[in-house]
Design an enzyme around this catalytic site. Structure first.
Site, PDB file in Angstrom:
ATOM      1  N   GLU A 157       0.773  -1.275   0.014  1.00 48.63           N
ATOM      2  CA  GLU A 157      -0.123  -0.001   0.025  1.00 48.63           C
ATOM      3  C   GLU A 157       0.965   1.306  -0.195  1.00 48.63           C
ATOM      4  O   GLU A 157       1.776   1.282   0.780  1.00 48.63           O
ATOM      5  CB  GLU A 157      -0.661   0.197   1.256  1.00 48.63           C
ATOM      6  CG  GLU A 157      -2.094   1.247   1.035  1.00 48.63           C
ATOM      7  CD  GLU A 157      -3.067   0.967   2.335  1.00 48.63           C
ATOM      8  OE1 GLU A 157      -2.799   0.359   3.278  1.00 48.63           O
ATOM      9  OE2 GLU A 157      -3.685   1.938   2.265  1.00 48.63           O
ATOM     10  N   ALA A 203       2.425  -0.165  10.972  1.00 41.93           N
ATOM     11  CA  ALA A 203       1.539  -1.371  10.420  1.00 41.93           C
ATOM     12  C   ALA A 203       1.087  -1.369   9.515  1.00 41.93           C
ATOM     13  O   ALA A 203       0.793  -0.449   8.865  1.00 41.93           O
ATOM     14  CB  ALA A 203       1.269  -2.160  11.608  1.00 41.93           C
ATOM     15  N   MET A 204       0.852  -2.784   8.549  1.00 41.33           N
ATOM     16  CA  MET A 204       0.081  -2.849   7.611  1.00 41.33           C
ATOM     17  C   MET A 204      -0.997  -4.072   7.699  1.00 41.33           C
ATOM     18  O   MET A 204      -0.454  -5.090   7.899  1.00 41.33           O
ATOM     19  CB  MET A 204       0.913  -2.865   6.246  1.00 41.33           C
ATOM     20  CG  MET A 204       0.419  -3.143   5.090  1.00 41.33           C
ATOM     21  SD  MET A 204      -0.585  -1.648   4.527  1.00 41.33           S
ATOM     22  CE  MET A 204      -1.877  -2.675   3.349  1.00 41.33           C
ATOM     23  N   GLU A 205      -2.173  -3.664   7.100  1.00 35.11           N
ATOM     24  CA  GLU A 205      -3.276  -4.744   7.443  1.00 35.11           C
ATOM     25  C   GLU A 205      -3.252  -5.776   6.248  1.00 35.11           C
ATOM     26  O   GLU A 205      -4.406  -6.307   6.126  1.00 35.11           O
ATOM     27  CB  GLU A 205      -4.431  -3.949   7.457  1.00 35.11           C
ATOM     28  CG  GLU A 205      -4.979  -3.232   6.110  1.00 35.11           C
ATOM     29  CD  GLU A 205      -4.528  -1.977   6.028  1.00 35.11           C
ATOM     30  OE1 GLU A 205      -3.689  -1.432   6.564  1.00 35.11           O
ATOM     31  OE2 GLU A 205      -5.458  -1.263   5.086  1.00 35.11           O
ATOM     32  N   HIS A 263      -6.277  -1.553  15.346  1.00 34.46           N
ATOM     33  CA  HIS A 263      -6.407  -0.911  14.344  1.00 34.46           C
ATOM     34  C   HIS A 263      -6.298  -1.863  12.894  1.00 34.46           C
ATOM     35  O   HIS A 263      -7.215  -1.907  12.110  1.00 34.46           O
ATOM     36  CB  HIS A 263      -5.315   0.117  14.084  1.00 34.46           C
ATOM     37  CG  HIS A 263      -5.550   1.173  12.737  1.00 34.46           C
ATOM     38  ND1 HIS A 263      -6.422   2.136  12.883  1.00 34.46           N
ATOM     39  CD2 HIS A 263      -5.159   0.914  11.615  1.00 34.46           C
ATOM     40  CE1 HIS A 263      -6.520   2.817  11.530  1.00 34.46           C
ATOM     41  NE2 HIS A 263      -5.666   1.792  10.817  1.00 34.46           N
ATOM     42  N   GLU A 264      -5.149  -2.595  12.747  1.00 36.24           N
ATOM     43  CA  GLU A 264      -4.900  -3.531  11.844  1.00 36.24           C
ATOM     44  C   GLU A 264      -6.012  -4.485  11.664  1.00 36.24           C
ATOM     45  O   GLU A 264      -6.433  -5.006  10.639  1.00 36.24           O
ATOM     46  CB  GLU A 264      -3.455  -4.025  11.957  1.00 36.24           C
ATOM     47  CG  GLU A 264      -2.343  -2.781  11.902  1.00 36.24           C
ATOM     48  CD  GLU A 264      -2.497  -1.864  10.980  1.00 36.24           C
ATOM     49  OE1 GLU A 264      -3.159  -2.025  10.013  1.00 36.24           O
ATOM     50  OE2 GLU A 264      -2.064  -0.613  11.303  1.00 36.24           O
TER      51      GLU A 264
HETATM   52  N1  B3K Z   1      -2.800   1.072   5.830  1.00 34.00           N
HETATM   53  C1  B3K Z   1      -1.415   1.201   6.173  1.00 34.00           C
HETATM   54  C2  B3K Z   1      -0.813   2.497   5.966  1.00 34.00           C
HETATM   55  C3  B3K Z   1      -0.248   2.087   4.604  1.00 34.00           C
HETATM   56  C4  B3K Z   1       0.894   3.788   4.525  1.00 34.00           C
HETATM   57  C5  B3K Z   1       1.371   3.811   2.895  1.00 34.00           C
HETATM   58  N2  B3K Z   1       2.222   4.534   2.613  1.00 34.00           N
HETATM   59  C6  B3K Z   1      -1.461   1.096   7.811  1.00 34.00           C
HETATM   60  C7  B3K Z   1      -2.932   1.549   8.299  1.00 34.00           C
HETATM   61  O1  B3K Z   1      -3.330   2.588   8.223  1.00 34.00           O
HETATM   62  O2  B3K Z   1      -3.377   0.641   8.858  1.00 34.00           O
HETATM   63 ZN    ZN Z   2      -5.261   1.994   8.848  1.00 44.21          ZN
END
Ligand code: B3K
Ligand code: ZN
Length: 853
Positions: free
Chosen positions: A119, A261-263, A296-297
């Site tokens: 992302e 973090a990333m989901e 959140h994730e």
């Molecule tokens: N969705 C990701 C963030 C991605 C950022 C890309 N530069 C984390 C979050 O908001 O949960």
């Molecule tokens: Zn998010």
């Protein structure tokens, strides 16, 4: 030039083709990593357009269409394929070098492990693809790598096959994710980890395997993340009726990560900062941060993954909603008031600043050059405030009915913010026509309140006017839920309600009153607006004491101390002596002594607004006068209450909970500002500390008071923690925040310290990021040294990690409140950056927007 390509929301068109299935075969082999992507492609509708795929930094090896060499061309990071087939299979082979990828986007190496970040548009760094969120495909992923160095090979979904290749010392696995997803949710990790395993039984009695992967030797530090995950899963079932959908949920903690973090579906990748914790090395705030980010994730699995965004302009659809959900989670399992205060601080200190600067945008931006620049406090935090306002207007039941309708309509789809508001409107029957404007209007609305009391009629008239001006353009009227409480002179609550503001000016009349009430306005920050009302000291003291809402009591204290500081700025400018009204002192003394207030809340009240928070309250700032006035007021309050602070400190050291620790540590810092006679308390706390919150509390007090023991404590801390990077980050930050004229030299010297590295974003943010964002007086030194230092760093990071560079530039582009001389110096730096021959899209967008101001 590539850089200047701005995309507009209004130009959105449906994809000409879609990809329904992807089979990836990823052969991990250092510089010779090979990716074979076999996609099932379908033409959408009737047209003769070419299939256009995105790809960046790739070396293309072959392209086959239905097994035969395809007719293609390459142009500007795109692969264009000409075919008259409507349904076909496309095989693309690309070669990449993850080791050379320092941007930490796409496929890269983090400390010996392969990992991905896709992302917003990182998947195009792995293969040529329809890399846009409205193309949803079912992924099957085969990963092959050397077995000894990479025993764990992970991807999204469920494991369906694995095998050994004994002769080469390699092995492979195959994953299948049954849920169609956009490419940004793809993930792959390969490495050697310690693994913490557990299970969760869902509300429909399915057992889900939970796994947290951490660097070797850190297993004991994964327990809080695991506990947080289970708490989040339970909470989402109870409050939202949402259940997890795969057989396994994995979290991998990596050292090198651009954000928190990333989901990714079923395989979250986390910055170690938001996973690893034990009492010795992590503070109470760290524990809270982990719980909130893990939540959140996890919550994204429904708000983001099951229902995703049609295009990146809709980012707030998933982020605003998921931040709202994580805030509610933290508030339900912890202190609602303290969580709300933290969210309000982010809004007032950072989001208002963004909205007043060159990067101001609505929560649904209308044009974007680099999408990574729009993961902002506006999209996330103001986005969450917009969801919260809908929750206030609809109530919990109406809001949950809206959520249900949203999932019934859109599960498995890529949709827009409008689709979300439609579901809320249709399910609740509330008209949200006016409310929708929050999505398209940038800028912070100003709500001006005036009142009068008609003693003869016993009537109180409250007149509320709204206005929003963004970049010189007057905005439209908004629907603002405006929460108020009216207090009687003995502190009783007379009225407590939410007013619906839907006109540019409205008057509300409250009757049957004997005396003029004291109003608590915009309670709990019921809308993301600036409130203008001329509170006097007595009213604020009354609110601090009697408001029903704890958040309103804190707000009144912030207002009281801020007014006191600004009055003294004015005194200084008129060459008058500075003073603090005795009623202000007494109000603070009352808070310190009040045994009935939650200790965590007292800690918030005693945390005097930072310089950057104060700057956000005015249009123009005389920074030098502000520095003096703030210091004077804090020292006056602390010295007037020294005995009480000391007495409370002595009580609090006997209590062992997070609220007491917060209160104790802010008390210690205040005491150290009064006199260095309290140095012995600092040393005693430091050497006897049983947890990181207390060690760091002592160090902060020593740094705030610039005590002579500081160097000794810092060096003790360093020798104790030199091999624990996340703790050394705290050590770096502490030194970056010292308000002393040598601090820039100190920061420069620390970049040479073995604990620091320019390739790791956590290190960069802890040292340089902290200095530029939070050492306000030193970063904004009148000689411009702070600006020039940041510019040098940005020039360096522009090449290696543009995303990190672009996040750090913020204080340099928010120049409008400073004096002409400082503005000039800041702009000179921006001009220098603009002239860089290889300026990244990320910095280009921010620099050009700032210079156009
Ligand atoms: N969705 C990701 C963030 C991605 C950022 C890309 N530069 C984390 C979050 O908001 O949960
Ligand atoms: Zn998010």
């Amino acid at each position: 030039m590539n850089q200047a390509q701005e995309k507009h929301l209004k130009d959105y068109t449906k994809p000409a083709f879609t990809i329904t299935h992807v089979d990836l075969n990823v052969i991990l082999d250092g510089k010779n990593t090979k990716v074979t992507a076999v996609s099932t492609v379908r033409r959408n509708g009737e047209h003769q357009h070419e299939l256009v795929l995105d790809g960046e930094q790739l070396s293309l090896s072959s392209v086959k269409l239905n097994g035969v060499a395809a007719n293609y061309r390459q142009h500007d990071n795109q692969l264009l394929i000409n075919t008259d087939q409507n349904n076909f299979e496309l095989e693309i082979v690309t070669l990449l070098d993850p080791e050379a990828n320092s941007s930490l986007e796409g496929l890269y190496m983090s400390d010996g492990a392969y990992c991905t970040q896709c992302e917003a548009e990182g998947f195009r760094g792995i293969t040529y693809f329809l890399d846009r969120p409205d193309v949803l495909a079912v992924y099957t992923v085969r990963i092959e790598a050397e077995k000894q160095a990479f025993p764990f090979l992970l991807s999204n979904g469920n494991l369906v096959d694995k095998g050994e290749m004994p002769r080469s010392g390699r092995h492979f696995v195959k994953w299948h994710d049954p849920f169609p997803k956009p490419s940004y949710l793809f993930a792959l990790v390969a490495g050697d980890f310690d693994l913490l395993s557990d299970t969760f039984t869902t509300m429909s009695d399915r057992e889900v395997k939970l796994q947290v992967f951490v660097d070797k030797g850190n297993l004991h530090k994964a327990e809080h993340a695991m506990a947080s995950l289970k708490k989040a899963m339970k909470w989402d079932e109870t409050r939202f009726g949402l259940e997890y959908d795969l057989d396994v949920y994995m979290i991998v903690a990596v050292d090198f990560f651009n954000m928190g973090a990333m989901e990714n579906k079923g395989l979250n990748v986390f910055n170690t900062k938001y996973v690893l914790a034990d009492k010795a090395s992590a503070t109470d705030d760290d524990y809270h941060g982990i719980e909130s980010v893990v939540g959140h994730e996890y919550f994204h699995n429904w708000t983001g993954n099951r229902v995703t965004c049609r295009d990146w302009f809709q980012l707030s659809l998933k982020e605003g909603l998921t931040v709202f959900r994580d805030q509610e989670f933290s508030s339900d399992v912890g202190s609602r008031a303290v969580n709300r205060i933290h969210a309000i601080r982010v809004m007032k200190n950072q989001q208002f600043a963004e909205d007043a600067g060159p990067m101001s945008h609505p929560i649904r931006p209308e044009s974007v050059i680099e999408m990574n620049n729009f993961y902002t406090v506006t999209v996330y935090d103001k986005g969450a405030e917009v969801i919260r306002m809908m929750h206030t207007i609809l109530g919990e039941d109406g809001f949950q009915a809206g959520m249900k309708c949203y999932f019934e309509r859109h599960d498995g789809q890529a949709v827009t913010c409008d689709d979300f508001v439609n579901a809320m409107q249709d399910a609740s029957g509330k008209d949200l026509t006016l409310f929708r404007r929050w999505y398209s209007q940038a800028g912070t609305p100003v709500v001006t309140v005036s009142d009068r009391f008609d003693a003869d009629k016993g009537e109180y008239h409250l007149t509320i006017a709204q206005q929003v001006v963004s970049k010189g353009v007057k905005g439209q009227v908004l629907h603002i839920p405006f929460s108020i409480e009216l207090l009687g002179i003995t502190g009783q609550s007379i009225v407590n309600k939410v007013l619906d503001i839907t006109k540019s000016i409205q008057t509300f009349v409250f009757d049957g009153l004997e005396n003029a009430p004291i109003p608590s306005l915009l309670q709990d920050f019921s809308a993301p607006v600036k409130l203008v009302y001329d509170f006097n000291i007595d009213q604020l003291v009354h609110l601090m004491r009697y408001a029903s809402s704890e958040v309103a009591r804190w707000e009144a204290s912030v207002q009281l101390v801020s007014q006191t500081i600004w009055n003294n700025v004015a005194q200084l400018q008129q060459q008058q002596v500075m003073v603090v009204d005795s009623r202000v002192v007494e109000a603070f003394r009352g808070i310190i002594l009040d045994a009935n207030i939650d200790q965590a809340l007292v800690a918030e009240i005693l945390s005097i607004p930072s310089a950057s928070a104060l700057i956000e309250q005015v249009d123009k700032v005389d920074l030098d006068a502000l520095a003096k006035a703030r210091e004077f007021v804090v020292e006056e309050l602390a010295s007037a209450c020294e005995d009480e602070l000391l007495a409370r400190y002595r009580e609090l050291i006997l209590v062992n909970n997070a609220g007491a620790r917060a209160f104790k540590n802010v008390t210690l810092s205040l005491l150290c500002l009064v006199t260095d006679a309290h140095e012995s308390l600092v040393q005693k706390q430091y050497y006897s500390a049983k947890n990181m919150t207390d060690s760091l509390g002592a160090l902060k007090a020593a740094a705030t008071g610039q005590l002579s023991c500081l160097p000794m404590l810092l060096s003790d801390f360093e020798s104790m923690w030199e091999s624990t990077p996340l703790v050394m980050d705290k050590w770096l930050t502490l030194q970056a925040l010292v308000d002393n004229d040598d601090v820039i030299d100190q920061v420069k010297a620390l970049t040479k310290h073995p604990s620091f590295s320019f390739s790791n974003p956590n290190r960069i943010r802890s040292l340089i990021g902290a200095f530029v964002a939070a050492n306000t007086y030193q970063f904004h030194r009148a000689d411009g040294e702070g600006y020039r230092y940041l510019t040098k760093i940005l020039i360096k990071l522009n090449k290696t990690n543009p995303q990190v560079a672009s996040r750090m530039i913020t204080p340099l582009i928010q120049f409008s409140k400073f004096d002409q001389q400082r503005q000039q110096l800041m702009k000179q730096c921006l001009v220098e950056l603009k002239s860089l021959p290889d300026l990244s899209k990320d910095l280009y967008e921010k620099v050009t927007k700032s210079l156009a101001e």
